[in-house]
Design an enzyme around this catalytic site. Structure first.
Site, PDB file in Angstrom:
ATOM      1  N   ASP A 376       0.825  -1.208   0.000  1.00 18.12           N
ATOM      2  CA  ASP A 376       0.000   0.000   0.000  1.00 18.12           C
ATOM      3  C   ASP A 376       0.858   1.257   0.000  1.00 18.12           C
ATOM      4  O   ASP A 376       0.635   2.195  -0.779  1.00 18.12           O
ATOM      5  CB  ASP A 376      -0.902  -0.029   1.233  1.00 18.12           C
ATOM      6  CG  ASP A 376      -2.303   0.441   0.933  1.00 18.12           C
ATOM      7  OD1 ASP A 376      -2.602   0.691  -0.250  1.00 18.12           O
ATOM      8  OD2 ASP A 376      -3.115   0.560   1.867  1.00 18.12           O
ATOM      9  N   ASP A 429      -9.038  -2.478   1.580  1.00 16.94           N
ATOM     10  CA  ASP A 429      -8.994  -1.854   2.900  1.00 16.94           C
ATOM     11  C   ASP A 429     -10.033  -2.454   3.838  1.00 16.94           C
ATOM     12  O   ASP A 429      -9.959  -2.258   5.055  1.00 16.94           O
ATOM     13  CB  ASP A 429      -9.223  -0.345   2.780  1.00 16.94           C
ATOM     14  CG  ASP A 429      -8.143   0.335   1.973  1.00 16.94           C
ATOM     15  OD1 ASP A 429      -6.998  -0.153   2.013  1.00 16.94           O
ATOM     16  OD2 ASP A 429      -8.428   1.334   1.291  1.00 16.94           O
TER      17      ASP A 429
END
EC number: 3.4.23.-
Length: 541
Positions: A376, A429
């Site tokens: 990420d 997420d």
């Protein structure tokens, strides 16, 4: 199918939100006369005193602050500069009007100085590309006494504004309304993310408990089969191992680069098709699970279908509705209300994947989330060093297409924001931390822990806190897209490991992933104390 969909979703793991400006020239320092914050500016137009369209631009680093209240902003005439680039003093009399000029051939500050010297009250510059870029000053510029506001419009908006001048007298009003301190869309998005993990975790834990009850029933009945109690899972479930946890992030990175390089209209259409297939599967699985309580005979009656094997009558009944729902969303996905269908399909898909794909122990969960954490950060922040832009955010927003972002996102419109737009969060997420939280609830139920003495409640609190910090960081960073896992992983994984260590259960969580159980169905000589029921295969014939 589950692994493929998981890969697609994780490729967009890091997007919590995207800004509205292409943040170039972030390194340009604020200097005297060139120290404004970058703000979006509304350009409301009137043609022959009739209200017409509204355009959105971005204010310059230099010049005065742009009025924030619409009722206090002045309405002034618009003139096309001559010369069009305004690199030389305009030949016409301006007398307080706003000058419309083209970008290029000289600095932004020089255009503004020439417009001000000619008597203009503001300057609107048409960009040569379709994005919004920041207007900054050179480091060595000193003469920056500019007293008129400057606004940059993207190419398409600027050309449309220029065309209005052929229809008659055009007036414009420039103002930059403040965004609300708290975005209600982010609040609802937070509730959606937390609620999705909550539902998916309980479904996963319920399925695991039903499988254990079925095993115990078979043992009590002396069923003629060989059962491995350590497996403890049910058919159709996929356990992630260490190798797949690491390869998963590597392959997801390759997939993200492919999205970035091939992003175009036809490729987005392909993603829509993939998303619809996954959405149909997810929605069908969720509906069948819910309706089977009321239509039990239909859920337990099966018919053989070519290529699909045994399919329940309830699944056959629900499937057409799911297909029609996905097709309608795909056809009308550009409508303002299409986000509702996208969120329904997305949530159903996430819940289904969390129910099917499982983390067997804390070691695999730690490796998966740690790799996703680095993935990420790299693709949101570090990728700028090689690609000169954030690959993750460009893909999520669909910058290279005419689409409003790729479909692998949950989104909610900013209903009380004068600028509109959407608040978004990537599937990853929710999905990746959700796998760990579902594991926590399965462990709690197997160990017969209370909500307070278990791990699920505190993992949920940690996830919610991490996601909340993400949105706080998003607002503090002036709309820059944030890698949500940067905040979520330390909160969620750190809480889980700290609790396990404090309670003396970390070793068992790390390696076995399930509590030790006493075997109550064995009619044989007592086993040594260091042998437990989970570690043996039982043969009852």
């Amino acid at each position: 199918m589950a692994a493929a969909l998981l890969l697609v979703m994780a490729a967009l793991a890091g997007v919590a939100a995207g800004g509205d400006i292409v943040h170039q020239d972030d390194e340009a320092p604020k200097i005297p006369g060139c120290s404004n914050d970058f703000v979006l500016v509304k350009v409301q137009t009137w043609v022959n005193n009739r209200e017409d369209g509204e355009f959105v631009g971005v204010g310059a680093r230099f010049g005065p602050t742009i009025e924030s209240k619409e009722k206090h902003a002045n309405r002034t005439g618009l003139l096309l500069a001559d010369p069009i680039d305004c690199c030389d003093p305009p030949t016409q009399k301006v007398a307080g009007d706003v000058l419309l000029v083209q970008r290029g051939n000289c600095k932004f500050t020089k255009k503004a100085k020439n417009a001000e010297a000619a008597g203009a009250s503001a300057i609107i510059i048409i960009n040569h590309v379709h994005e919004l870029y920041k207007m900054v000053c050179d480091r060595n510029e000193t003469d920056l006494d500019i007293n008129i506001p400057a606004v940059l419009l993207p190419k398409d908006a600027g050309n449309d504004l220029q065309k209005l001048l052929t229809r008659g007298k055009v007036s414009v009003q420039l103002y930059s309304p403040d965004r609300p301190l708290v975005d209600t869309a982010e609040v609802f998005l937070w509730l959606m993310a937390v609620g999705t993990i909550l539902c998916a975790s309980y479904w996963s834990a319920w399925s695991a408990r039903e499988a254990v009850i079925e095993q115990e029933k078979l043992l009590k009945d002396g069923h003629e089969s060989s059962l491995n109690l350590e497996a403890g899972g049910s058919s159709g479930m996929v356990d992630i191992n260490m190798t797949s946890a690491i390869l998963f992030v590597v392959i997801a990175s390759c997939f993200l680069i492919m999205l970035y390089k091939l992003m175009s209209h036809w490729f987005v259409e392909l993603l829509v098709v993939i998303f619809c297939i996954g959405g149909v599967e997810g929605l069908q699985t969720c509906l069948v699970a819910l309706l089977s309580r009321w239509f039990k005979p239909a859920a337990e009656s099966f018919v053989k279908v070519p290529f699909f094997g045994a399919v329940s009558y309830l699944t056959i009944a629900v499937c057409p509705f799911c297909i029609v729902f996905a097709v309608i969303w795909a056809v009308y996905r550009r409508m303002t209300y299409a986000w509702i269908g996208q969120d329904i399909l997305g949530i159903a898909l996430i819940v289904t994947v969390i129910q099917i794909v499982r983390i067997p122990n804390l070691k695999v969960g730690s490796v998966l989330l740690s790799c996703s954490f680095l993935y990420d950060i790299f693709w949101v922040f570090i990728s700028k060093m090689w690609f000169h832009e954030s690959v993750m955010i460009v893909v999520a927003r669909g910058d290279k297409t005419d689409e409003d972002g790729v479909p692998m996102l949950l989104k909610i419109p900013r209903m009380f924001d004068p600028w509109g737009g959407f608040s978004i969060i990537g599937f990853g997420d929710i999905l990746l931390p959700g796998l760990l939280i579902a594991f926590a609830l399965r462990y709690d139920w197997a160990a017969k822990k209370t909500l307070q003495s278990g791990y699920f409640l505190w993992s949920m609190v940690a996830y919610g806190s991490g996601l909340m910090i993400t949105y706080v960081a998003l607002n503090l960073m002036d709309g820059h897209g944030q890698p949500a896992l940067l905040y979520i992983v330390p909160f969620t994984l750190g809480t889980f490991i700290a609790l396990g260590r404090k309670r003396g259960e970390l070793r068992n969580l790390w390696t076995r992933g399930q509590p030790e159980r006493v075997c109550t169905h064995m009619h044989m000589q007592p086993l040594p104390k260091d042998i437990n029921c989970d570690a043996i295969d039982v043969v009852t014939d």
